[in-house]
Design a protein around this motif. Structure first.
Motif, PDB file in Angstrom:
ATOM      1  N   GLY A   1       0.788  -1.221   0.000  1.00  0.00           N
ATOM      2  CA  GLY A   1       0.000   0.000   0.000  1.00  0.00           C
ATOM      3  C   GLY A   1       0.822   1.274   0.000  1.00  0.00           C
ATOM      4  N   PHE A   2       2.129   1.186   0.241  1.00  0.00           N
ATOM      5  CA  PHE A   2       2.972   2.367   0.302  1.00  0.00           C
ATOM      6  C   PHE A   2       3.647   2.629  -1.046  1.00  0.00           C
ATOM      7  N   GLN A   3       3.865   3.900  -1.316  1.00  0.00           N
ATOM      8  CA  GLN A   3       4.573   4.298  -2.526  1.00  0.00           C
ATOM      9  C   GLN A   3       5.222   5.658  -2.275  1.00  0.00           C
TER      10      GLN A   3
ATOM     11  N   TRP B   1       7.432  12.846  -1.880  1.00  0.00           N
ATOM     12  CA  TRP B   1       6.253  12.466  -1.125  1.00  0.00           C
ATOM     13  C   TRP B   1       6.212  10.970  -0.834  1.00  0.00           C
ATOM     14  N   LEU B   2       5.409  10.637   0.172  1.00  0.00           N
ATOM     15  CA  LEU B   2       5.134   9.261   0.541  1.00  0.00           C
ATOM     16  C   LEU B   2       3.622   9.099   0.621  1.00  0.00           C
ATOM     17  N   ALA B   3       3.109   8.041   0.003  1.00  0.00           N
ATOM     18  CA  ALA B   3       1.655   7.814  -0.030  1.00  0.00           C
ATOM     19  C   ALA B   3       1.331   6.415   0.471  1.00  0.00           C
ATOM     20  N   TRP B   4       0.141   6.291   1.012  1.00  0.00           N
ATOM     21  CA  TRP B   4      -0.381   4.992   1.453  1.00  0.00           C
ATOM     22  C   TRP B   4      -1.812   4.850   0.960  1.00  0.00           C
ATOM     23  N   THR B   5      -2.103   3.715   0.323  1.00  0.00           N
ATOM     24  CA  THR B   5      -3.433   3.453  -0.234  1.00  0.00           C
ATOM     25  C   THR B   5      -4.023   2.206   0.415  1.00  0.00           C
ATOM     26  N   TRP B   6      -5.294   2.304   0.785  1.00  0.00           N
ATOM     27  CA  TRP B   6      -6.005   1.202   1.418  1.00  0.00           C
ATOM     28  C   TRP B   6      -7.209   0.829   0.565  1.00  0.00           C
TER      29      TRP B   6
ATOM     30  N   ASN C   1      -7.879   0.668  -2.435  1.00  0.00           N
ATOM     31  CA  ASN C   1      -8.191   1.541  -3.584  1.00  0.00           C
ATOM     32  C   ASN C   1      -9.294   2.552  -3.301  1.00  0.00           C
ATOM     33  N   ARG C   2      -9.645   2.703  -2.027  1.00  0.00           N
ATOM     34  CA  ARG C   2     -10.696   3.665  -1.674  1.00  0.00           C
ATOM     35  C   ARG C   2     -10.153   4.866  -0.908  1.00  0.00           C
ATOM     36  N   LEU C   3      -9.075   4.665  -0.194  1.00  0.00           N
ATOM     37  CA  LEU C   3      -8.523   5.736   0.629  1.00  0.00           C
ATOM     38  C   LEU C   3      -7.034   5.860   0.364  1.00  0.00           C
ATOM     39  N   THR C   4      -6.589   7.092   0.073  1.00  0.00           N
ATOM     40  CA  THR C   4      -5.171   7.367  -0.146  1.00  0.00           C
ATOM     41  C   THR C   4      -4.751   8.558   0.695  1.00  0.00           C
ATOM     42  N   LEU C   5      -3.675   8.388   1.447  1.00  0.00           N
ATOM     43  CA  LEU C   5      -3.052   9.469   2.199  1.00  0.00           C
ATOM     44  C   LEU C   5      -1.714   9.776   1.552  1.00  0.00           C
ATOM     45  N   LYS C   6      -1.424  11.060   1.412  1.00  0.00           N
ATOM     46  CA  LYS C   6      -0.192  11.470   0.730  1.00  0.00           C
ATOM     47  C   LYS C   6       0.399  12.669   1.452  1.00  0.00           C
ATOM     48  N   ALA C   7       1.689  12.592   1.794  1.00  0.00           N
ATOM     49  CA  ALA C   7       2.330  13.667   2.541  1.00  0.00           C
ATOM     50  C   ALA C   7       3.670  14.013   1.910  1.00  0.00           C
ATOM     51  N   GLY C   8       3.977  15.308   1.895  1.00  0.00           N
ATOM     52  CA  GLY C   8       5.246  15.760   1.356  1.00  0.00           C
ATOM     53  C   GLY C   8       5.038  16.786   0.261  1.00  0.00           C
TER      54      GLY C   8
END
Length: 431
Positions: free
Chosen positions: A95-97, A139-144, A146-153
């Motif tokens: 889930g991380f990218q 940036w660093l992102a986390w997807t759960w 395919n419905r929720l994505t958090l992205k920071a940076g």
């Protein structure tokens, strides 16, 4: 003999309760330890490296010559610049990218144009491409699910047609945001986006010598964007942009914008399609803005597509309240109100932009686009002139694009009683 047996029993007792626990747990603990060791080794030796091994490198090189002749300035601008952008994006991993991208802009002759006030050439027209080297995205992102994505940076953020929130992709240094964002898709047709911005990395770069108006924005801003697309003919959008731009450069640009839009595409017959967009918004001062105003925004666009031909018309109004107009400090401004960039800042009396365009794909897949603008003040009806824009481009293979572009602005009433000619020639490589 009995004594000996008793002694032996004392020295080698039968497993009791503790003995059975030890006998069972110890082998399991050893096995678990070995398994954990194997899992950890697999994680660090195989799984984690694969996220980098299967990641993608990106390279973009864009060389551009921009000529500007503005008849109320004594000298012309001749801006030859080369933008190099190099990045790496990991493959998804549990889930991380992540992404890291660097950018460099070089000028052929830094003294031949006004680099947004950074190089001491006030007698020449502005070409907002100063020399700079910086991290464009990180940036660093986390997807759960395919419905929720958090992205920071540091990241690119674009909403809708770039009118209020964009990346200013035309300039050599893209506008990016130090932000944390959330994208939630509760169902197939609904998307909710939220972002909190703590700094706006503007196109002028973080270079010395910039006037305060062109420096990066410190920010305490919130962006909320909701879209519902039940059918290709209906896309409903609602948004709230609360811009608190805290430093001196952004204080007067702080604003709250609340808007609604309806857009879509409708087949008419055969190869004929109709695209449309209707949008309205209301803007007020916000946070520590020293201003006190409340002004409307309206836009209507209609486009017809038939085979190689595209025709369209649009009418846009940026309202004004007692000399304070609608502000769009985070927009991709070059795409709006003419490519000559005369109206990057909305006039105090507001702006009405009536435009029409025609585009045709010439043989060899060469699209050519012609756009006409008529500008007037929203309050008072002053004549702000007209503009003619022309664009042609050609793609070669998978990686190369050539582009030629021209803009002619002919002003009328003061303070826009001047003429501008702009010419661009550009070659771009993408990999």
């Amino acid at each position: 003999m009995k004594r000996t047996d008793r002694t032996m029993q004392q020295r080698n007792p039968q497993p009791g309760r503790r003995g059975w626990v030890s006998a069972c747990i110890l082998p399991l603990a050893i096995a678990a330890s070995a398994g954990a060791s194997d899992s950890g080794r697999a994680f660090f030796d195989e799984a984690l490296p694969s996220a980098f091994r299967e990641g993608t490198f990106s390279l973009n090189v864009r060389a551009r010559y921009e000529f500007v002749d503005q008849d109320n300035l004594p000298l012309d601008s001749h801006a030859g610049t080369i933008r190099t952008r190099f990045g790496f994006t990991t493959a998804p991993f549990h889930g991380f990218q992540g992404m890291l991208e660097a950018e460099n802009i070089l000028a052929v002759d830094d003294d031949s144009y006004n680099a947004a006030g950074a190089n001491g050439q006030p007698q020449r027209p502005v070409v907002a491409d100063p020399e700079t080297t910086e991290i464009n995205q990180a940036w660093l992102a986390w997807t759960w699910t395919n419905r929720l994505t958090l992205k920071a940076g540091r990241q690119r953020i674009v909403f809708d047609n770039h009118r209020f929130i964009g990346d200013v992709g035309w300039r050599q240094n893209m506008q990016t945001y130090d932000a944390v964002g959330l994208t939630w898709k509760p169902c197939r047709d609904v998307v909710l986006d939220y972002a909190y911005l703590w700094e706006v990395r503007r196109v002028f770069g973080n270079v010395s010598g910039l006037p305060p108006a062109n420096r990066n924005f410190d920010s305490d801003s919130h962006l909320v964007h909701l879209s519902w697309t039940p059918h290709r003919a209906v896309r409903l959008t609602a948004y709230t942009y609360l811009l608190d731009l805290e430093n001196a450069a952004g204080a007067q640009a702080s604003c709250a914008t609340y808007g609604l839009a309806w857009s879509g595409t409708q087949p008419i017959s055969g190869d004929l399609h109709l695209d449309y967009r209707l949008e309205g918004a209301w803007q007020t001062d916000y946070a520590d803005s020293p201003l006190n105003y409340s002004a409307p925004y309206f836009s209507i666009e209609l486009t017809g597509r038939y085979r190689r031909w595209t025709l369209g018309a649009a009418w846009e109004t940026l309202g004004s309240d007692n000399g304070v107009p609608v502000r769009t400090p985070l927009a991709t401004l070059h795409g709006w109100n003419g490519w000559a960039d005369v109206f990057l800042n909305t006039p105090a009396a507001g702006l009405r932009d009536l435009q029409g365009f025609v585009q045709v794909a010439l043989p060899g897949e060469v699209p050519v686009r012609l756009v006409y603008h008529k500008f007037d003040a929203e309050d008072g009806g002053a004549d702000y002139g007209q503009e003619l824009d022309l664009l042609a481009s050609k793609r070669f293979g998978r990686h190369w694009i050539l582009l030629a572009k021209y803009a002619w602005y002919d002003g009328s009433d003061r303070p826009y009683d001047f003429t501008i000619h702009k010419v661009w020639a550009q070659v771009e490589f993408n990999f």
